[in-house]
Design a protein around this motif. Structure first.
Motif, PDB file in Angstrom:
ATOM      1  N   ASN A  21       0.815  -1.209   0.000  1.00 40.25           N
ATOM      2  CA  ASN A  21       0.000   0.000   0.000  1.00 40.25           C
ATOM      3  C   ASN A  21       0.855   1.268   0.000  1.00 40.25           C
ATOM      4  OD1 ASN A  21      -2.337  -1.584   0.069  1.00 40.25           O
ATOM      5  ND2 ASN A  21      -2.249  -1.692   2.290  1.00 40.25           N
ATOM      6  N   ALA A  22       1.955   1.237  -0.713  1.00 43.51           N
ATOM      7  CA  ALA A  22       2.835   2.399  -0.790  1.00 43.51           C
ATOM      8  C   ALA A  22       2.286   3.410  -1.791  1.00 43.51           C
ATOM      9  CB  ALA A  22       4.234   1.966  -1.197  1.00 43.51           C
ATOM     10  N   SER A  23       2.435   4.672  -1.470  1.00 39.83           N
ATOM     11  CA  SER A  23       1.970   5.751  -2.333  1.00 39.83           C
ATOM     12  C   SER A  23       3.119   6.286  -3.183  1.00 39.83           C
ATOM     13  CB  SER A  23       1.409   6.886  -1.481  1.00 39.83           C
ATOM     14  OG  SER A  23       2.476   7.517  -0.776  1.00 39.83           O
ATOM     15  N   ILE A  24       2.783   7.182  -4.094  1.00 45.35           N
ATOM     16  CA  ILE A  24       3.807   7.813  -4.927  1.00 45.35           C
ATOM     17  C   ILE A  24       4.753   8.631  -4.061  1.00 45.35           C
ATOM     18  CG2 ILE A  24       2.358   9.796  -5.514  1.00 45.35           C
ATOM     19  CD1 ILE A  24       4.989   8.078  -7.769  1.00 45.35           C
ATOM     20  N   HIS A  25       4.264   9.182  -2.958  1.00 45.84           N
ATOM     21  CA  HIS A  25       5.138   9.959  -2.071  1.00 45.84           C
ATOM     22  C   HIS A  25       6.197   9.070  -1.425  1.00 45.84           C
ATOM     23  CE1 HIS A  25       2.681  13.444  -2.718  1.00 45.84           C
ATOM     24  NE2 HIS A  25       1.611  12.764  -2.369  1.00 45.84           N
ATOM     25  N   THR A  26       5.803   7.870  -1.033  1.00 45.94           N
ATOM     26  CA  THR A  26       6.764   6.917  -0.479  1.00 45.94           C
ATOM     27  C   THR A  26       7.783   6.529  -1.548  1.00 45.94           C
ATOM     28  OG1 THR A  26       5.036   6.069   0.978  1.00 45.94           O
ATOM     29  CG2 THR A  26       7.004   4.714   0.725  1.00 45.94           C
ATOM     30  N   LEU A  27       7.314   6.302  -2.770  1.00 49.19           N
ATOM     31  CA  LEU A  27       8.201   5.974  -3.885  1.00 49.19           C
ATOM     32  C   LEU A  27       9.223   7.093  -4.097  1.00 49.19           C
ATOM     33  CD1 LEU A  27       8.611   4.039  -6.481  1.00 49.19           C
ATOM     34  CD2 LEU A  27       7.298   5.804  -7.650  1.00 49.19           C
ATOM     35  N   GLN A  28       8.769   8.330  -4.105  1.00 48.20           N
ATOM     36  CA  GLN A  28       9.672   9.468  -4.299  1.00 48.20           C
ATOM     37  C   GLN A  28      10.666   9.593  -3.147  1.00 48.20           C
ATOM     38  OE1 GLN A  28       6.514  12.325  -4.818  1.00 48.20           O
ATOM     39  NE2 GLN A  28       6.755  12.339  -7.053  1.00 48.20           N
ATOM     40  N   ASP A  29      10.214   9.395  -1.925  1.00 47.18           N
ATOM     41  CA  ASP A  29      11.111   9.483  -0.768  1.00 47.18           C
ATOM     42  C   ASP A  29      12.193   8.411  -0.818  1.00 47.18           C
ATOM     43  OD1 ASP A  29       9.703  11.647   0.216  1.00 47.18           O
ATOM     44  OD2 ASP A  29       8.566  10.465   1.680  1.00 47.18           O
ATOM     45  N   LEU A  30      11.804   7.175  -1.136  1.00 44.41           N
ATOM     46  CA  LEU A  30      12.797   6.103  -1.233  1.00 44.41           C
ATOM     47  C   LEU A  30      13.773   6.341  -2.387  1.00 44.41           C
ATOM     48  CD1 LEU A  30      10.648   2.935  -0.503  1.00 44.41           C
ATOM     49  CD2 LEU A  30      12.586   3.773   0.845  1.00 44.41           C
ATOM     50  N   THR A  31      13.260   6.877  -3.497  1.00 39.60           N
ATOM     51  CA  THR A  31      14.123   7.185  -4.638  1.00 39.60           C
ATOM     52  C   THR A  31      15.137   8.254  -4.257  1.00 39.60           C
ATOM     53  OG1 THR A  31      12.371   6.592  -6.185  1.00 39.60           O
ATOM     54  CG2 THR A  31      14.158   7.954  -7.040  1.00 39.60           C
ATOM     55  N   ASN A  32      14.694   9.277  -3.560  1.00 41.00           N
ATOM     56  CA  ASN A  32      15.623  10.324  -3.104  1.00 41.00           C
ATOM     57  C   ASN A  32      16.686   9.752  -2.176  1.00 41.00           C
ATOM     58  OD1 ASN A  32      14.273  12.284  -4.562  1.00 41.00           O
ATOM     59  ND2 ASN A  32      13.008  12.925  -2.835  1.00 41.00           N
ATOM     60  N   ARG A  33      16.287   8.865  -1.284  1.00 41.90           N
ATOM     61  CA  ARG A  33      17.248   8.228  -0.372  1.00 41.90           C
ATOM     62  C   ARG A  33      18.270   7.402  -1.164  1.00 41.90           C
ATOM     63  NH1 ARG A  33      14.564   4.561   3.931  1.00 41.90           N
ATOM     64  NH2 ARG A  33      13.271   6.427   4.005  1.00 41.90           N
ATOM     65  N   PHE A  34      17.786   6.663  -2.162  1.00 42.29           N
ATOM     66  CA  PHE A  34      18.681   5.868  -3.012  1.00 42.29           C
ATOM     67  C   PHE A  34      19.707   6.766  -3.702  1.00 42.29           C
ATOM     68  CE2 PHE A  34      19.801   4.198  -7.172  1.00 42.29           C
ATOM     69  CZ  PHE A  34      20.216   2.905  -6.879  1.00 42.29           C
ATOM     70  N   PHE A  35      19.232   7.859  -4.305  1.00 49.74           N
ATOM     71  CA  PHE A  35      20.139   8.744  -5.030  1.00 49.74           C
ATOM     72  C   PHE A  35      21.101   9.480  -4.096  1.00 49.74           C
ATOM     73  CE2 PHE A  35      17.007   8.901  -8.747  1.00 49.74           C
ATOM     74  CZ  PHE A  35      17.748   7.991  -9.481  1.00 49.74           C
ATOM     75  N   GLN A  36      20.694   9.781  -2.880  1.00 46.65           N
ATOM     76  CA  GLN A  36      21.622  10.388  -1.925  1.00 46.65           C
ATOM     77  C   GLN A  36      22.799   9.462  -1.654  1.00 46.65           C
ATOM     78  OE1 GLN A  36      19.158  11.276   1.465  1.00 46.65           O
ATOM     79  NE2 GLN A  36      18.304  13.115   0.516  1.00 46.65           N
ATOM     80  N   ARG A  37      22.543   8.175  -1.690  1.00 42.80           N
ATOM     81  CA  ARG A  37      23.598   7.185  -1.444  1.00 42.80           C
ATOM     82  C   ARG A  37      24.418   6.849  -2.681  1.00 42.80           C
ATOM     83  NH1 ARG A  37      19.859   2.904   1.865  1.00 42.80           N
ATOM     84  NH2 ARG A  37      19.609   4.170   3.737  1.00 42.80           N
ATOM     85  N   HIS A  38      23.795   6.890  -3.867  1.00 44.79           N
ATOM     86  CA  HIS A  38      24.432   6.317  -5.043  1.00 44.79           C
ATOM     87  C   HIS A  38      24.663   7.258  -6.218  1.00 44.79           C
ATOM     88  CE1 HIS A  38      24.059   2.405  -3.179  1.00 44.79           C
ATOM     89  NE2 HIS A  38      22.781   2.656  -2.949  1.00 44.79           N
ATOM     90  N   TRP A  39      24.026   8.427  -6.268  1.00 45.93           N
ATOM     91  CA  TRP A  39      24.219   9.318  -7.414  1.00 45.93           C
ATOM     92  C   TRP A  39      25.600   9.957  -7.318  1.00 45.93           C
ATOM     93  CZ3 TRP A  39      21.729   9.317 -11.772  1.00 45.93           C
ATOM     94  CH2 TRP A  39      21.940  10.344 -12.686  1.00 45.93           C
ATOM     95  N   PRO A  40      26.413   9.884  -8.388  1.00 44.11           N
ATOM     96  CA  PRO A  40      27.766  10.440  -8.337  1.00 44.11           C
ATOM     97  C   PRO A  40      27.757  11.955  -8.104  1.00 44.11           C
ATOM     98  CG  PRO A  40      27.419   9.143 -10.349  1.00 44.11           C
ATOM     99  CD  PRO A  40      26.101   9.268  -9.673  1.00 44.11           C
ATOM    100  N   THR A  41      28.593  12.405  -7.220  1.00 43.31           N
ATOM    101  CA  THR A  41      28.660  13.841  -6.933  1.00 43.31           C
ATOM    102  C   THR A  41      29.222  14.628  -8.104  1.00 43.31           C
ATOM    103  OG1 THR A  41      30.811  13.543  -5.875  1.00 43.31           O
ATOM    104  CG2 THR A  41      28.857  13.523  -4.443  1.00 43.31           C
ATOM    105  N   ASP A  42      29.957  13.955  -8.982  1.00 42.17           N
ATOM    106  CA  ASP A  42      30.526  14.653 -10.144  1.00 42.17           C
ATOM    107  C   ASP A  42      29.690  14.472 -11.421  1.00 42.17           C
ATOM    108  OD1 ASP A  42      31.051  11.963 -10.494  1.00 42.17           O
ATOM    109  OD2 ASP A  42      33.097  12.262 -11.223  1.00 42.17           O
ATOM    110  N   ALA A  43      28.460  13.959 -11.283  1.00 46.11           N
ATOM    111  CA  ALA A  43      27.593  13.785 -12.459  1.00 46.11           C
ATOM    112  C   ALA A  43      27.239  15.156 -13.038  1.00 46.11           C
ATOM    113  CB  ALA A  43      26.322  13.037 -12.075  1.00 46.11           C
ATOM    114  N   ALA A  44      27.156  15.220 -14.364  1.00 47.31           N
ATOM    115  CA  ALA A  44      26.858  16.483 -15.043  1.00 47.31           C
ATOM    116  C   ALA A  44      25.442  16.970 -14.752  1.00 47.31           C
ATOM    117  CB  ALA A  44      27.064  16.324 -16.547  1.00 47.31           C
ATOM    118  N   ALA A  45      24.524  16.048 -14.556  1.00 48.35           N
ATOM    119  CA  ALA A  45      23.120  16.409 -14.327  1.00 48.35           C
ATOM    120  C   ALA A  45      22.681  15.953 -12.939  1.00 48.35           C
ATOM    121  CB  ALA A  45      22.243  15.756 -15.389  1.00 48.35           C
TER     122      ALA A  45
END
Length: 147
Positions: free
Chosen positions: A3-27
């Motif tokens: 019963n997860a909502s889109i808000h939960t999906l967005q929050d988990l996605t943000n948490r994932f990217f905080q851990r894994h998105w490269p700090t030197d990425a162009a975008a």
């Protein structure tokens, strides 16, 4: 979690990217885009590799990834998410540029979708899919049934 909502999906996605998105990425890390109006407009991020979420009501029912494995110039180039979503919908022959759900997905209550397309760091799409499925446990992901 079910019963997860889109808000939960967005929050988990943000948490994932905080851990894994490269700090030197162009975008900046990509964001979820609602497909609206659902099935009667082009699918957002149709030509990118990325993830998609199918909704029923306001709940996440299914998480998937679409990855074009082809080389530049071959028939799979620029066919990430849209090619993968062909297991969910068909072209509506009576209305140009419209789609209709396959019976299986309509019967399961799918009535909306979000997509997230990668311009760079596309390898993270499959990791994000796995991360979201294991945390959200959507009802229609066969390998991750709710407990």
């Amino acid at each position: 979690m079910t019963n997860a909502s889109i808000h939960t999906l967005q929050d988990l996605t943000n948490r994932f990217f905080q851990r894994h998105w490269p700090t030197d990425a162009a975008a900046a890390a990509p964001r979820w885009t609602m497909w609206e109006p659902f099935l009667s407009a082009p699918c957002p991020n149709y030509n990118r590799n990325g993830c998609y979420a199918l909704l029923g009501g306001k709940q996440i029912l299914y998480i998937g990834a679409g990855m074009a494995a082809g080389r530049p110039g071959d028939r799979y180039e620029n066919h990430g998410i849209s090619t993968r979503l062909k297991h969910v919908f068909l072209a509506d022959r009576n209305r140009p540029n419209w789609h209709k759900l396959k019976d299986l997905w309509r019967d399961r209550g799918v009535d909306g979708a979000y997509t997230l397309g990668f311009d760079e760091c596309q390898y993270l799409a499959l990791a994000l899919e796995h991360y979201l499925i294991t945390h959200l446990r959507p009802a229609l992901n066969k390998n991750y049934k709710p407990r």
